[in-house]
Write a protein that holds these residues in place. Structure first.
Motif, PDB file in Angstrom:
ATOM      1  N   SER A  32      19.702 -12.330 -10.097  1.00 57.34           N
ATOM      2  CA  SER A  32      19.354 -13.703  -9.849  1.00 57.34           C
ATOM      3  C   SER A  32      17.884 -13.651  -9.022  1.00 57.34           C
ATOM      4  O   SER A  32      17.097 -14.470  -9.169  1.00 57.34           O
ATOM      5  N   ILE A  33      17.828 -12.708  -7.877  1.00 59.81           N
ATOM      6  CA  ILE A  33      16.617 -12.645  -7.274  1.00 59.81           C
ATOM      7  C   ILE A  33      15.579 -12.136  -8.220  1.00 59.81           C
ATOM      8  O   ILE A  33      14.327 -12.697  -8.104  1.00 59.81           O
ATOM      9  N   TRP A  34      15.908 -11.134  -8.767  1.00 62.69           N
ATOM     10  CA  TRP A  34      14.819 -10.667  -9.666  1.00 62.69           C
ATOM     11  C   TRP A  34      14.408 -11.550 -10.881  1.00 62.69           C
ATOM     12  O   TRP A  34      13.164 -11.888 -10.927  1.00 62.69           O
ATOM     13  N   GLN A  35      15.193 -12.309 -11.374  1.00 59.10           N
ATOM     14  CA  GLN A  35      14.996 -13.294 -12.298  1.00 59.10           C
ATOM     15  C   GLN A  35      14.253 -14.524 -11.751  1.00 59.10           C
ATOM     16  O   GLN A  35      13.035 -15.011 -12.224  1.00 59.10           O
ATOM     17  N   SER A  36      14.386 -14.907 -10.198  1.00 57.71           N
ATOM     18  CA  SER A  36      13.548 -15.902  -9.825  1.00 57.71           C
ATOM     19  C   SER A  36      11.924 -15.156  -9.292  1.00 57.71           C
ATOM     20  O   SER A  36      11.192 -16.114  -9.493  1.00 57.71           O
ATOM     21  N   HIS A  37      12.167 -13.825  -9.074  1.00 62.02           N
ATOM     22  CA  HIS A  37      10.832 -13.340  -9.094  1.00 62.02           C
ATOM     23  C   HIS A  37      10.010 -13.363 -10.371  1.00 62.02           C
ATOM     24  O   HIS A  37       8.858 -13.704 -10.350  1.00 62.02           O
ATOM     25  N   VAL A  38      10.731 -12.982 -11.399  1.00 61.46           N
ATOM     26  CA  VAL A  38      10.100 -13.042 -12.630  1.00 61.46           C
ATOM     27  C   VAL A  38       9.751 -14.183 -13.016  1.00 61.46           C
ATOM     28  O   VAL A  38       8.241 -14.538 -13.541  1.00 61.46           O
ATOM     29  N   ASP A  39      10.238 -15.588 -12.957  1.00 63.10           N
ATOM     30  CA  ASP A  39      10.018 -16.890 -12.911  1.00 63.10           C
ATOM     31  C   ASP A  39       8.721 -17.201 -12.127  1.00 63.10           C
ATOM     32  O   ASP A  39       7.949 -17.941 -12.768  1.00 63.10           O
ATOM     33  N   TRP A  40       8.595 -16.691 -11.048  1.00 57.20           N
ATOM     34  CA  TRP A  40       7.482 -17.174 -10.153  1.00 57.20           C
ATOM     35  C   TRP A  40       6.238 -16.440 -10.640  1.00 57.20           C
ATOM     36  O   TRP A  40       5.257 -17.190 -10.851  1.00 57.20           O
ATOM     37  N   ALA A  41       6.488 -15.025 -11.271  1.00 58.52           N
ATOM     38  CA  ALA A  41       5.040 -14.399 -11.927  1.00 58.52           C
ATOM     39  C   ALA A  41       4.837 -14.856 -13.024  1.00 58.52           C
ATOM     40  O   ALA A  41       3.552 -15.387 -13.347  1.00 58.52           O
ATOM     41  N   ARG A  42       5.821 -15.601 -14.013  1.00 56.22           N
ATOM     42  CA  ARG A  42       5.507 -16.250 -15.111  1.00 56.22           C
ATOM     43  C   ARG A  42       4.732 -17.630 -14.999  1.00 56.22           C
ATOM     44  O   ARG A  42       3.803 -17.750 -15.478  1.00 56.22           O
ATOM     45  N   GLN A  43       5.113 -18.320 -13.868  1.00 61.73           N
ATOM     46  CA  GLN A  43       4.714 -19.575 -13.329  1.00 61.73           C
ATOM     47  C   GLN A  43       2.977 -19.364 -13.097  1.00 61.73           C
ATOM     48  O   GLN A  43       2.245 -20.131 -13.374  1.00 61.73           O
ATOM     49  N   GLN A  44       2.702 -18.228 -12.338  1.00 64.96           N
ATOM     50  CA  GLN A  44       1.686 -17.989 -11.724  1.00 64.96           C
ATOM     51  C   GLN A  44       0.728 -17.934 -13.001  1.00 64.96           C
ATOM     52  O   GLN A  44      -0.488 -18.306 -13.183  1.00 64.96           O
ATOM     53  N   CYS A  45       1.158 -17.090 -14.163  1.00 66.01           N
ATOM     54  CA  CYS A  45       0.402 -16.929 -15.148  1.00 66.01           C
ATOM     55  C   CYS A  45       0.117 -18.166 -15.934  1.00 66.01           C
ATOM     56  O   CYS A  45      -0.956 -18.423 -16.537  1.00 66.01           O
ATOM     57  N   ALA A  46       1.136 -19.130 -16.027  1.00 55.34           N
ATOM     58  CA  ALA A  46       1.029 -20.463 -16.722  1.00 55.34           C
ATOM     59  C   ALA A  46       0.128 -21.160 -16.055  1.00 55.34           C
ATOM     60  O   ALA A  46      -0.548 -22.018 -16.769  1.00 55.34           O
ATOM     61  N   ASP A  47       0.135 -21.105 -14.672  1.00 56.38           N
ATOM     62  CA  ASP A  47      -0.937 -22.045 -14.000  1.00 56.38           C
ATOM     63  C   ASP A  47      -2.407 -21.685 -13.887  1.00 56.38           C
ATOM     64  O   ASP A  47      -3.328 -22.349 -13.499  1.00 56.38           O
ATOM     65  N   ARG A  48      -2.767 -20.392 -14.362  1.00 54.30           N
ATOM     66  CA  ARG A  48      -3.930 -19.815 -14.169  1.00 54.30           C
ATOM     67  C   ARG A  48      -4.693 -19.357 -15.423  1.00 54.30           C
ATOM     68  O   ARG A  48      -3.914 -18.369 -15.930  1.00 54.30           O
ATOM     69  N   ARG A  49      -5.689 -19.775 -16.111  1.00 58.35           N
ATOM     70  CA  ARG A  49      -6.236 -18.885 -17.297  1.00 58.35           C
ATOM     71  C   ARG A  49      -6.917 -17.659 -16.796  1.00 58.35           C
ATOM     72  O   ARG A  49      -6.833 -16.517 -17.752  1.00 58.35           O
ATOM     73  N   ASN A  50      -7.317 -17.746 -15.680  1.00 61.71           N
ATOM     74  CA  ASN A  50      -8.247 -16.337 -15.222  1.00 61.71           C
ATOM     75  C   ASN A  50      -7.248 -15.836 -14.163  1.00 61.71           C
ATOM     76  O   ASN A  50      -7.538 -15.845 -12.989  1.00 61.71           O
ATOM     77  N   ILE A  51      -6.213 -15.017 -14.641  1.00 60.10           N
ATOM     78  CA  ILE A  51      -5.415 -14.354 -13.758  1.00 60.10           C
ATOM     79  C   ILE A  51      -5.155 -12.835 -14.367  1.00 60.10           C
ATOM     80  O   ILE A  51      -5.178 -12.595 -15.588  1.00 60.10           O
TER      81      ILE A  51
END
Length: 138
Positions: A32-51
């Motif tokens: 669950s902690i790993w999955q929450s970290h993956v979700d966080w990284a995935r969201q950062q990519c979704a929030d920014r085009r230039n990343i």
């Protein structure tokens, strides 16, 4: 989330946001902690085009469900080089797992990717990766 990594940004609007990852590794009993970290990284990519997201994701592309992290694409996979193991450095790269990645947003395109096997025993249990990206002209 704690220990997942951080995002560095620049005042230069052409410079990418840089997500530096060191995601918690999943365990056999709880991911669950790993999955929450993956979700966080995935969201950062979704929030920014230039990343650009780089680091230890503690996951192969199969663990992540493919060669994408949200809209970000894996550079090694885009270049057909995704099979070289980065961990553990004590094993030959052909027996290791490719768990260190560079993901890039749609503003970038990969030019080169390498796993530096010659550096495998220099202070880490991971082989370093090098990625060259160019700004996407489209």
């Amino acid at each position: 989330p704690a220990w997942a990594g951080f995002v560095a940004t620049s005042d230069n609007p052409r410079a990418p946001a840089l997500l530096v990852a060191h995601l918690q590794r999943p365990s056999l009993v709880d991911s669950s902690i790993w999955q929450s970290h993956v979700d966080w990284a995935r969201q950062q990519c979704a929030d920014r085009r230039n990343i650009v997201a780089v680091g230890d994701f503690n996951a192969t592309l199969a663990n992540l469900g493919g060669d994408q992290l949200g809209p970000c694409q894996d550079a090694a996979s885009a270049l057909g080089l995704e099979s070289t193991g980065t961990w553990p450095s004590a094993l030959p790269a052909s027996l290791g797992a490719p768990i260190d990645h560079t993901f890039f947003g749609p503003g970038w395109e990969p030019v080169a990717f390498a796993v530096l096997d010659s550096q495998a025993t220099r202070g880490s249990d991971h082989r370093p990766i090098v990625t060259v990206l160019n700004p996407n002209s489209s």
